[in-house]
Design a protein around this motif. Structure first.
Motif, PDB file in Angstrom:
ATOM      1  N   GLU A  44       0.839  -1.198   0.000  1.00  0.00           N
ATOM      2  CA  GLU A  44       0.000   0.000   0.000  1.00  0.00           C
ATOM      3  C   GLU A  44       0.869   1.242   0.000  1.00  0.00           C
ATOM      4  OE1 GLU A  44      -2.826  -0.235   3.183  1.00  0.00           O
ATOM      5  OE2 GLU A  44      -3.609  -2.169   2.497  1.00  0.00           O
ATOM      6  N   PRO A  45       0.295   2.405  -0.354  1.00  0.00           N
ATOM      7  CA  PRO A  45       1.083   3.637  -0.363  1.00  0.00           C
ATOM      8  C   PRO A  45       1.788   3.866   0.974  1.00  0.00           C
ATOM      9  CG  PRO A  45      -1.027   4.013  -1.411  1.00  0.00           C
ATOM     10  CD  PRO A  45      -1.077   2.624  -0.816  1.00  0.00           C
ATOM     11  N   GLY A  46       3.067   4.216   0.890  1.00  0.00           N
ATOM     12  CA  GLY A  46       3.880   4.434   2.077  1.00  0.00           C
ATOM     13  C   GLY A  46       4.759   3.257   2.442  1.00  0.00           C
ATOM     14  N   ASP A  47       4.463   2.075   1.926  1.00  0.00           N
ATOM     15  CA  ASP A  47       5.310   0.905   2.191  1.00  0.00           C
ATOM     16  C   ASP A  47       6.668   1.097   1.509  1.00  0.00           C
ATOM     17  OD1 ASP A  47       3.129  -0.184   3.464  1.00  0.00           O
ATOM     18  OD2 ASP A  47       2.738  -1.707   1.935  1.00  0.00           O
ATOM     19  N   LEU A  48       7.710   0.561   2.121  1.00  0.00           N
ATOM     20  CA  LEU A  48       9.042   0.567   1.518  1.00  0.00           C
ATOM     21  C   LEU A  48       9.383  -0.847   1.091  1.00  0.00           C
ATOM     22  CD1 LEU A  48      11.102   2.891   3.878  1.00  0.00           C
ATOM     23  CD2 LEU A  48      10.364   3.344   1.551  1.00  0.00           C
ATOM     24  N   LEU A  49       9.654  -1.010  -0.188  1.00  0.00           N
ATOM     25  CA  LEU A  49      10.011  -2.320  -0.728  1.00  0.00           C
ATOM     26  C   LEU A  49      11.526  -2.421  -0.816  1.00  0.00           C
ATOM     27  CD1 LEU A  49       7.417  -2.558  -3.619  1.00  0.00           C
ATOM     28  CD2 LEU A  49       7.168  -3.240  -1.237  1.00  0.00           C
ATOM     29  N   HIS A  50      12.058  -3.531  -0.360  1.00  0.00           N
ATOM     30  CA  HIS A  50      13.494  -3.778  -0.411  1.00  0.00           C
ATOM     31  C   HIS A  50      13.764  -4.641  -1.635  1.00  0.00           C
ATOM     32  CE1 HIS A  50      14.089  -2.278   3.733  1.00  0.00           C
ATOM     33  NE2 HIS A  50      12.817  -2.586   3.802  1.00  0.00           N
ATOM     34  N   VAL A  51      14.530  -4.096  -2.565  1.00  0.00           N
ATOM     35  CA  VAL A  51      14.763  -4.727  -3.865  1.00  0.00           C
ATOM     36  C   VAL A  51      16.203  -5.226  -3.934  1.00  0.00           C
ATOM     37  CG1 VAL A  51      14.754  -4.366  -6.363  1.00  0.00           C
ATOM     38  CG2 VAL A  51      13.072  -3.191  -4.926  1.00  0.00           C
TER      39      VAL A  51
END
Length: 119
Positions: A44-51
């Motif tokens: 959802e908006p605001g989540d930080l995805l670790h790539v």
């Protein structure tokens, strides 16, 4: 999708980090902030995805940071008969086949830092 920000991998518990003069590990991880709800409810908006930027190839059905025809986004990629299909989590029924020359995999989403409000 925000641009990918390079971050060093955190030290394991009980270990101290050793400075790397070539900063080789900072090129491995990127953070992407979710700006839309196309992959809700998973992201959802605001989540930080670790790539993981070293996994810039298709390594199985998963969520990836991709570039499709010059546009960067977060999409789920799945192997189906006839090739790879791209879709968003909020609308998996709208998956479409993607020609390999239009798809550039930038990295695999390995985990997310999420904040959910209750109440």
């Amino acid at each position: 999708m925000t641009p990918i920000v390079h971050q060093p991998m955190p030290a394991a518990i009980g270990h101290t980090t050793v400075p790397l003069p070539d900063f080789s590990d900072t090129a491995r991880w990127g953070l992407v902030e979710v700006k839309d709800s196309l992959n809700a409810p998973r992201y959802e908006p605001g989540d930080l995805l670790h790539v993981d930027l070293r996994r810039n190839y298709f390594a199985g059905d998963a969520c990836y940071a991709v570039e499709i025809a010059g546009q960067q986004s977060i999409r789920f990629i799945q192997a189906r008969p006839g090739g790879l299909h791209v879709y968003t989590r909020s609308n998996p029924g709208a998956a479409y086949p993607i020609p390999p020359d239009l798809l550039v995999i930038l990295g695999m989403v390995t985990y997310a830092t999420t904040t959910r409000r209750v109440g």
